[in-house]
Design an enzyme around this catalytic site. Structure first.
Site, mmCIF file in Angstrom:
data_model
loop_
_atom_site.group_PDB
_atom_site.id
_atom_site.type_symbol
_atom_site.label_atom_id
_atom_site.label_comp_id
_atom_site.label_asym_id
_atom_site.label_seq_id
_atom_site.Cartn_x
_atom_site.Cartn_y
_atom_site.Cartn_z
ATOM 1 N N TYR A 17 -4.535 -20.748 10.677
ATOM 2 C CA TYR A 17 -6.272 -20.627 9.916
ATOM 3 C C TYR A 17 -6.298 -21.310 9.262
ATOM 4 O O TYR A 17 -7.729 -21.436 9.200
ATOM 5 C CB TYR A 17 -5.997 -20.184 11.387
ATOM 6 C CG TYR A 17 -5.863 -18.887 11.015
ATOM 7 C CD1 TYR A 17 -5.928 -18.343 9.880
ATOM 8 C CD2 TYR A 17 -5.746 -17.304 11.389
ATOM 9 C CE1 TYR A 17 -5.950 -16.724 9.081
ATOM 10 C CE2 TYR A 17 -4.791 -16.292 11.188
ATOM 11 C CZ TYR A 17 -4.862 -15.946 9.683
ATOM 12 O OH TYR A 17 -4.936 -14.472 9.674
ATOM 13 N N LYS A 73 -5.767 -17.238 3.093
ATOM 14 C CA LYS A 73 -4.935 -18.204 2.996
ATOM 15 C C LYS A 73 -4.928 -19.593 3.023
ATOM 16 O O LYS A 73 -4.113 -20.379 2.249
ATOM 17 C CB LYS A 73 -4.168 -17.898 4.799
ATOM 18 C CG LYS A 73 -4.029 -16.668 5.140
ATOM 19 C CD LYS A 73 -2.928 -16.376 4.797
ATOM 20 C CE LYS A 73 -2.192 -15.109 5.615
ATOM 21 N NZ LYS A 73 -0.846 -14.351 5.487
HETATM 22 C C1 HXC Z 1 -13.649 -3.561 10.374
HETATM 23 C C2 HXC Z 1 -12.275 -3.215 8.201
HETATM 24 C C3 HXC Z 1 -11.391 -2.897 9.390
HETATM 25 C C4 HXC Z 1 -11.189 -2.995 11.001
HETATM 26 C C5 HXC Z 1 -11.237 -2.341 7.433
HETATM 27 N N1 HXC Z 1 -12.057 -2.506 7.410
HETATM 28 N N2 HXC Z 1 -9.626 -2.020 8.523
HETATM 29 N N3 HXC Z 1 -13.645 -2.993 8.991
HETATM 30 N N4 HXC Z 1 -12.875 -3.399 11.144
HETATM 31 N N5 HXC Z 1 -10.560 -3.457 11.504
HETATM 32 C C6 HXC Z 1 -13.285 -2.188 6.318
HETATM 33 C C7 HXC Z 1 -13.419 -0.521 6.222
HETATM 34 O O1 HXC Z 1 -13.871 -0.512 6.861
HETATM 35 C C8 HXC Z 1 -13.479 -1.068 4.397
HETATM 36 O O2 HXC Z 1 -14.842 -1.081 3.956
HETATM 37 C C9 HXC Z 1 -12.778 -2.253 3.802
HETATM 38 O O3 HXC Z 1 -12.327 -2.803 4.745
HETATM 39 C C10 HXC Z 1 -11.458 -1.927 2.914
HETATM 40 O O4 HXC Z 1 -10.166 -0.948 3.524
HETATM 41 P P1 HXC Z 1 -9.680 0.476 3.567
HETATM 42 O O5 HXC Z 1 -9.310 0.627 4.351
HETATM 43 O O6 HXC Z 1 -10.001 0.549 2.107
HETATM 44 O O7 HXC Z 1 -8.371 -0.760 2.509
HETATM 45 P P2 HXC Z 1 -7.483 -0.667 2.188
HETATM 46 O O8 HXC Z 1 -6.675 0.624 3.126
HETATM 47 O O9 HXC Z 1 -7.322 -1.299 1.207
HETATM 48 O O10 HXC Z 1 -6.974 -1.871 3.662
HETATM 49 C C11 HXC Z 1 -6.925 -3.386 3.607
HETATM 50 C C12 HXC Z 1 -6.847 -3.437 4.912
HETATM 51 C C13 HXC Z 1 -5.141 -3.202 5.575
HETATM 52 C C14 HXC Z 1 -6.562 -5.419 4.908
HETATM 53 C C15 HXC Z 1 -8.076 -3.313 5.012
HETATM 54 O O11 HXC Z 1 -5.698 -3.094 6.861
HETATM 55 C C16 HXC Z 1 -4.151 -3.239 5.316
HETATM 56 O O12 HXC Z 1 -3.448 -2.910 4.205
HETATM 57 N N6 HXC Z 1 -3.379 -4.381 5.712
HETATM 58 C C17 HXC Z 1 -1.861 -4.185 5.323
HETATM 59 C C18 HXC Z 1 -1.252 -4.556 7.203
HETATM 60 C C19 HXC Z 1 -1.529 -5.692 7.668
HETATM 61 O O13 HXC Z 1 -3.140 -5.880 7.729
HETATM 62 N N7 HXC Z 1 -1.059 -6.745 7.985
HETATM 63 C C20 HXC Z 1 -0.717 -7.601 9.109
HETATM 64 C C21 HXC Z 1 -1.080 -9.194 8.653
HETATM 65 S S1 HXC Z 1 -0.744 -10.513 9.741
HETATM 66 P P3 HXC Z 1 -16.317 -0.918 4.267
HETATM 67 O O14 HXC Z 1 -17.296 -1.321 3.715
HETATM 68 O O15 HXC Z 1 -15.958 0.455 5.009
HETATM 69 O O16 HXC Z 1 -16.066 0.246 2.252
HETATM 70 C C22 HXC Z 1 -1.542 -11.480 9.033
HETATM 71 C C23 HXC Z 1 -1.487 -13.088 9.709
HETATM 72 C C24 HXC Z 1 -1.567 -13.228 10.797
HETATM 73 O O17 HXC Z 1 -2.321 -12.039 7.973
HETATM 74 C C25 HXC Z 1 -1.511 -14.591 11.765
HETATM 75 C C26 HXC Z 1 -1.093 -14.701 13.163
HETATM 76 C C27 HXC Z 1 -1.191 -16.195 13.529
#
Ligand code: HXC
Length: 263
Positions: free
Chosen positions: A145, A160
């Site tokens: 994407y 990305k």
């Molecule tokens: C809406 C969300 C949310 C959700 C977080 N936020 N999760 N909003 N729906 N599910 C919002 C929060 O409310 C906050 O905004 C802001 O994002 C930051 O959230 P934090 O939890 O404080 O941030 P942090 O701890 O830094 O976490 C970062 C993250 C988290 C991206 C939100 O999910 C993470 O670290 N993930 C890492 C692992 C991951 O996602 N792996 C999958 C990658 S797969 P506000 O406004 O409330 O402060 C990929 C490719 C897939 O990328 C391709 C497939 C083909």
């Protein structure tokens, strides 16, 4: 099998999923590996598994959003293994949300990890290679994407796409230093991170699976295998390229009418 013998690489997001599988694979190819990520426990588990298999690894808890922490991880790699030869930008953050509901902080969190984190690591490793007058290779994990876009993931898709543009720009700019940069675009891969965030329910899982002409998820080790190939001298003439490994998913997207039966 020894195509990365005596080399050392940094793998971001190396504690879980594709990053962990890649770290294990690189170690099996003879490389020493520093795994970085925010949580120490998964990193330690990967190091223990690499060592159990006879390889060398280092865990260095690091948030790729912090340039100083990234510099420290590169320093630790050189101190421990005496060198650094490249990098795997695998760390990612993602969640599915309608774009109009995405908060500024949500946008920033994902773009900071994916785009700024990739730049922090890429520039830190490349500067060491340039200063040491050594060649190297960098592979960044993206998603298809990056060029198709995808509703619900505007933050990740935009970030990305930025990584692809960064890769192509630097592939040309740093060719004179012998630094190659490429991307790999995996399709849906069987990991807790992506699976938990993007296809948590059985219905979503079936929907994703039915979009893949080869009718299966990727296994993390097969993505790690391709990363190893792109780091190795077997692809010494490949730079600025994106290797898609998605089971035909993006080419199979049906724009007009119902999907053709592929399986
Ligand atoms: C809406 C969300 C949310 C959700 C977080 N936020 N999760 N909003 N729906 N599910 C919002 C929060 O409310 C906050 O905004 C802001 O994002 C930051 O959230 P934090 O939890 O404080 O941030 P942090 O701890 O830094 O976490 C970062 C993250 C988290 C991206 C939100 O999910 C993470 O670290 N993930 C890492 C692992 C991951 O996602 N792996 C999958 C990658 S797969 P506000 O406004 O409330 O402060 C990929 C490719 C897939 O990328 C391709 C497939 C083909």
């Amino acid at each position: 099998m020894e195509s990365l013998a005596d080399r050392a690489y940094l793998v971001t997001g190396g504690g879980t999923g594709i990053g962990a599988a890649t770290a294990l694979h690189l170690a099996r190819l003879g490389a020493s590996v520093t795994v970085v990520g925010r949580r120490k426990d998964p990193l330690d588990a990967v190091v223990a598994e690499v060592e159990r298999q006879g390889g060398k690894a280092l865990a260095h808890p690091t948030d790729v959003r912090d340039p100083e922490a990234v510099e420290a991880a590169v320093d630790a790699t050189i101190e421990k293994f005496g060198r650094i030869d490249g990098l795997v930008n695998n760390a990612a953050g993602n969640f599915v949300t309608p774009a109009e509901k995405l908060s500024p902080n949500g946008w920033r969190a994902v773009v900071d990890i994916v785009l700024n984190g990739t730049w922090n690591c890429t520039s830190a490793v490349a500067r060491r290679l340039i200063d040491a007058d050594r060649p190297g290779a960098i592979v960044s994990v993206i998603a298809t994407y990056a060029w198709t876009g995808h509703p619900g993931t505007v933050h990740s898709a935009a970030a990305k796409a930025g990584v692809v543009a960064m890769t192509r720009t630097l592939a040309v700019e740093w060719a004179k230093y012998g630094i190659r940069l490429n991307c790999i675009a995996p399709g849906p891969t069987e990991t807790d991170g992506a699976g938990g965030a993007l296809w948590a329910s059985p219905e979503d899982r079936d929907r994703v699976l039915s979009s893949v002409p080869l009718n299966r998820f990727a296994a993390p080790p097969e993505i790690g295998d391709l990363v190893g190939l792109l780091l190795s001298d077997r692809t010494a003439y490949v730079t600025g390229e994106v290797l898609t490994a998605d089971g035909g998913q993006w080419l199979g997207r049906q724009i007009y009418g119902p999907p053709l039966p592929t399986h």
